[in-house]
Structures are given as C-alpha cells and as structure tokens.
Design an enzyme around this catalytic site. Sequence first.
Site, PDB file in Angstrom:
ATOM      1  N   VAL A 120     -35.326 -57.446 -67.515  1.00 33.48           N
ATOM      2  CA  VAL A 120     -34.773 -57.075 -68.813  1.00 33.48           C
ATOM      3  C   VAL A 120     -34.679 -55.551 -68.880  1.00 33.48           C
ATOM      4  CG1 VAL A 120     -35.199 -57.052 -71.295  1.00 33.48           C
ATOM      5  CG2 VAL A 120     -35.518 -59.162 -69.981  1.00 33.48           C
ATOM      6  N   GLU A 166     -37.809 -63.818 -66.217  1.00 33.45           N
ATOM      7  CA  GLU A 166     -38.885 -63.276 -65.394  1.00 33.45           C
ATOM      8  C   GLU A 166     -38.320 -62.376 -64.306  1.00 33.45           C
ATOM      9  OE1 GLU A 166     -41.872 -62.050 -63.167  1.00 33.45           O
ATOM     10  OE2 GLU A 166     -42.127 -62.920 -65.168  1.00 33.45           O
ATOM     11  N   ALA A 167     -38.930 -61.190 -64.153  1.00 33.15           N
ATOM     12  CA  ALA A 167     -38.433 -60.221 -63.184  1.00 33.15           C
ATOM     13  C   ALA A 167     -38.688 -60.642 -61.741  1.00 33.15           C
ATOM     14  CB  ALA A 167     -39.065 -58.853 -63.440  1.00 33.15           C
ATOM     15  N   THR A 214     -48.732 -64.635 -68.062  1.00 31.64           N
ATOM     16  CA  THR A 214     -49.730 -65.583 -68.560  1.00 31.64           C
ATOM     17  C   THR A 214     -49.354 -66.129 -69.931  1.00 31.64           C
ATOM     18  OG1 THR A 214     -51.386 -64.328 -67.315  1.00 31.64           O
ATOM     19  CG2 THR A 214     -52.191 -65.923 -68.928  1.00 31.64           C
ATOM     20  N   SER A 215     -49.055 -65.249 -70.880  1.00 33.17           N
ATOM     21  CA  SER A 215     -48.682 -65.709 -72.225  1.00 33.17           C
ATOM     22  C   SER A 215     -47.258 -66.252 -72.255  1.00 33.17           C
ATOM     23  CB  SER A 215     -48.817 -64.566 -73.230  1.00 33.17           C
ATOM     24  OG  SER A 215     -50.139 -64.117 -73.330  1.00 33.17           O
ATOM     25  N   MET A 270     -61.532 -66.293 -62.415  1.00 33.93           N
ATOM     26  CA  MET A 270     -62.807 -66.439 -63.112  1.00 33.93           C
ATOM     27  C   MET A 270     -62.529 -66.755 -64.580  1.00 33.93           C
ATOM     28  SD  MET A 270     -64.741 -63.232 -61.261  1.00 33.93           S
ATOM     29  CE  MET A 270     -66.388 -63.504 -61.913  1.00 33.93           C
ATOM     30  N   HIS A 320     -63.018 -61.220 -69.075  1.00 34.87           N
ATOM     31  CA  HIS A 320     -61.752 -61.416 -68.374  1.00 34.87           C
ATOM     32  C   HIS A 320     -60.641 -61.720 -69.382  1.00 34.87           C
ATOM     33  CE1 HIS A 320     -63.738 -61.648 -64.347  1.00 34.87           C
ATOM     34  NE2 HIS A 320     -64.769 -61.831 -65.163  1.00 34.87           N
ATOM     35  N   HIS A 352     -57.277 -55.398 -65.786  1.00 38.43           N
ATOM     36  CA  HIS A 352     -57.314 -55.923 -67.147  1.00 38.43           C
ATOM     37  C   HIS A 352     -56.760 -54.959 -68.201  1.00 38.43           C
ATOM     38  CE1 HIS A 352     -61.002 -58.619 -65.894  1.00 38.43           C
ATOM     39  NE2 HIS A 352     -59.847 -59.091 -65.439  1.00 38.43           N
ATOM     40  N   ASN A 376     -54.926 -63.281 -59.969  1.00 39.36           N
ATOM     41  CA  ASN A 376     -56.263 -62.845 -60.381  1.00 39.36           C
ATOM     42  C   ASN A 376     -57.347 -63.593 -59.608  1.00 39.36           C
ATOM     43  OD1 ASN A 376     -56.434 -65.380 -61.572  1.00 39.36           O
ATOM     44  ND2 ASN A 376     -56.367 -64.641 -63.665  1.00 39.36           N
TER      45      ASN A 376
END
Length: 649
Positions: free
Chosen positions: A298, A94-95, A73-74, A154, A625, A582, A151
């Site tokens: 990584v 990215e894995a 997400t980040s 929401m 969330h 979360h 997810n």
Amino acid sequence: MSGSVALTVDKLRLAAATYPRLLVLGSSALATLLFVLRLRATSKRKKSKGPYVENLAALANKQYDVVIVGGGTSGCVLAGRLSEDPSIRVLLLEAGGSGTVLPYSRIPSGYGRLLRSEHAFNFETEPQVNAQGQQRYFPRGKMLGGCSSINAQMAQYGAPGDFDEWATLMGDESWGWRSLQKSFQKFERVLPHAEYPEMDGSERGTEGPVRVGYFNYVSEHSKAFLRACEQVGIPLIPDFNTSKGPIGASRVCVFLGFLAVTVTYVDSKGVRVSAESAYLTPEVLARPNLTVAIHATVTKILFDETGPTPRAVGVEFAKSATGPRYSVKARKEVVLSAGAIHSPHILMLSGVGPEKQLKAHGIPVVLDVPAVGANLVDHPVVDMYFKDKKNDSMLPMRNPKSLSDIAILTRSLVQYQIWGTGKLATNIGESAAFVRSDDPKLFPPAEYPRTLADSTSGATSPDLELFCTPLAYKDHGNFTWDFHTYALHCYLVRPESRGAVLLKSADPFALPSVDPNYLANPDDLEKLFRGFRLILKIAHTKALEAYIDHKNTDPTLDHATHTKSDEEIRQIVKERVETVYHPTSTCRMAPVEQGGVVDARLRVYGVEGLRVCDASVFPWIVSGHTAGACLAIGEKFAEELKREIKARK
C-alpha cells in the site's frame, strides 16, 4: 493419500526444505527421500496459484466494504472474523507472500532462518546514542501472519494490570482485563490435560482458532532453568495467562510422553500456529466476500477532502516501486493493520502525521497529527553466553560438523516427521520467568539501594522477563559458536524510553527511520543491570551445575562475567542491548492531549472512515509478549466493527 501418510510426507517436505545441509553431508536413503520430496513440493508450489490474488490489476477500481492494510497478526484476525458476515465484502492487502508455504516458518525451530531474507523487512535502527552508538538489526515480518509467522511462539499475553491501565486511560471498561479476557479466550483453543491439573481451564478458551498448548520440544537445560529460578527465589506458577498475573516461572508438566515448559503457539503436530494458519484457513479463503491479495504494498490511503472532515475512501497499492499503481475503494472503513512501524509510515505517506515532516518530504498535508510515529517503545533484551557441559545443544540442527552430528540430525528429522517432536520442534525460547526489579527477595536493598521509578501497571505486574535458549547466538542468530552452547537472556518488559518512526523519503518502498532510543531513561539501564545480575546468579545455581561448564575460559563467553564490577556490567548491557521484536505504541490509543492518534474505538482522530488495529495502538507496551494482545484486539475490534456496519444499514 491417507491422513497419516499425508502428515508424514508433509513433515518430510518441511524438514527437507529447512535442513538441506543433510543432503550434502550424507547419502543415506533418508536424505535421498527428503531431496525427492523437496523437489516435488517445490514444483507443486510453483505450479499452484493458491488461494491468494497476485494479479493486482484484477483488483483495480473495485469496491469493498472494508479494506484491511496489512496481513499481520491483527490483520489476519480481522479478515477472518469480518468475513464471517456474508454481507461485508472484505479486501486484505499484504506486502509479502504466504507464511504457511514457508517451511522455515512452519517448523518451530526454523523461524530464525527467515531473518535477513525477502520474507522480512530488514531494518537497521538509527545509532543508539545511549547504547554505544550502535545500529541494531530490527526485523519485521513481511508475509501473511506478520511477526506471528517469525516469532518464538511463546504464548504469554502480558499482565492483567496492563489492560486495566488501558481502560482507565480511555475511560472505557471494554479495554479492561475482565472484559478483554473474553477476546483472549475467543482466539484460544487450550485443552487442559490430566497430567497438568494446576492449569485453571475456567480462565482459558477452548474453541478458538489459535491452538495453544504444550507441544514444543524442551531441552533438559530448560527444565533445569526452572529449578534454578526456584533456587534463587522465583516461585513456580502453573500459568502465565490468568487473572493472578505472570510473576514467577512457568512450571514443568508431563504431556504426551515428554516434558514441556512454556505454553506455545505450536500445534499437536509440531507445526507453528500463525495468525494466517489459524484465521485464513481454506474454508475461510473460499468465502466469496473475502479477497486476500499478496505482494501488494500500500503506497497511500486515498481521502475525500471535500467535506469539513477528511474521509478515507480507499487505498493505492503496487507490486513494486517501478510497477503500475492501482486503487480500490472502501465503502465503510479503511483499517491499518500494518504493524507498529508500517502503520505510522503509511499514515505519513498519506498526509496524516507531523506537518513539519510531511512538508520536508513534499507530502501534501491532509491532517497535522504530531503523535503519528512518536512514542515508539520496544522491549530491549540482553543475552548471556555459556559453554554447554552436556554437548546437547541445537548445534547439529544448524551446523552439523561430524558423523555424530549427522546422526543426531537424522534422528531429529525422523522424530519430527513421524511424531512432530524432537529438537526440530523446539520454539527456541523454551522456559521463562517474570519478576519485578524492586522485589527485595531477589534484589536486596543493601545490594541495590537505588530506588527506581515503578513503570509497571500494578503490584502483580512484572518489569523483567528471563528466559533461556538451547543455543547461544549473537546478532539474531547471524553468529553462533562452533561448539555446543547455552544462553540466558533478560529483557525489560516495561521500559520508560521512547523513540520514533520517522520518514526518510516520500517513496513508499523506502523503509522509514526506526529509533527505539534504547536506554534513554537511566532507570531502564539500571533495571536491565539488575536483571543481568540475576541471570548471572541463576547461571551459577546448583540446578545448572550439570549443564553449564564454568571451567571454560573462552573469553567470548560469560563464565567469568560474575566477577566483573557493576560498572563493567552496565557497559556490557549497553554493548549488547537490542530488540526482542516487540515494538508498539506509534499510533497510540489515548486522549489527543496525551499524545493519542486513535480513540477507544480505534478511529483516527480528525479523520472519518479510518481505523488502526495492531500493536501500534497499545497505549503502553504489555508486560511480556505482544502477539497475544494483537490477536485479542483483533477479535475485539472485529466484533465491534461488525456491529457498527450492521447498525449503519
């Protein structure tokens, strides 16, 4: 191909790939068309290399200004925003693969099918000693977009007090709500509607890349849930994400001919909006200064230890445990955005973490940081199951058993492919409410005399969330009943219990140990007990009479649970408690003496050139969330890092 025809074909492809059971159960022309389009789509995907780098050898020994570890997400936010400056060369590793090519991710109702697949890290927790010793499934996204690709979509961001609490801890007002709200608005594209006048557009963003709106399908059951909330004393509010805070139940509005309940990350075409689809658009991926590599795990961060302070200078990565390992250099910064489980894991594999753990696994110690992997906190949820009196659940979408079910599924496929609406466009978590466990109107002191510690971030911040789903399930959807069901859920948004992420091995392809330590704090159990009692009360309101069949005597359902004793309810909570996806705070932003791993600029203490930007840096978990806060901190940090890099030149 015209835009409308292309959209229709695209929807058919999505639906065909997600619901292939129809091809077996029916021989209609629609099923045949879906099958043909599915084959064509699959063939096309196999032939196309796409915009992402899969040949990792092509990256070996190259140099970039910023190397981002993790396209969740980040991480997607950072890659998209940092590469806006053409002078900054960015590599994102990215894995997993792409989330946008997966129909299960794009169709709002399909994400549950990605659990226990190759597109998730399928953790099992350590035995939960305070929850009957059970090990719990604990998935994390393994694809671009990370958990924003799997997810429940929401769009609720926490409470303003959460971020003011961060600012106070760090002595830095840029983390407070008034300042950070600009970062939330920067990612949002929320368009107020004439039939929803109560939303205060002045507090919402309208030009960001993340489409947020009222485009999800919502069942009549979920609308009744809101009326039921009002009947037990929970106020209805127009918007969870304003300065007034989220306490209350989201209000129903009429939008484009159907009723919607919660704001979601679902666009006007009925397709999920993930961090990948929002920030890694074709235009962004075409930038010459941005490289995105997939299936690149990584294995460690590379350090220069010749100076007085270790400096991160690059990373090592590989496609598989037995494959060759490659390395790249980072001239400016290495940024960990691998999430609350993998960011501390990678730090420890690299020699930054608790010295005792590192030595036990033969990992050379670069820096002893005891707080790496500590302070793991997750939102624990408990579920409640009922027979759906209307027989109008999502059952035909999951497991059609009759001609009637096939007809419903066929109609839903047509609705989705033409309009992007219908049952396939539900985000499952359709309605929600936020409350405080010390609210005397909901929990009268005469019935709940015990005083519990206030774990919230302020008087307008909640500690419980209630929500409903149009299908009951167990074990994260691995089990559902073969008849129509309905479910209510409660989770603790401000738990006090803390766990840890620990090494199991020095092998970077071996998953670490995850222990959320549910219910370690006795107050967590009591608050969930109160929330469970409240949703039992909601289930027996007049508003839900027409939707829940309380005459049903199936012992696996909860129609008689309200007759159980308080101690029996507490045991049910212990039996059912599990993750609502979360986890946070394992590389906590805090002063060192308070268990901090990073400072207010997300720099790892004691190391140069190394930052962390994801949910692992949350000082405390947010009251709701986590995806929105991850997007916002990505926006905030990207803007600050661009300024820093420019100032260094």
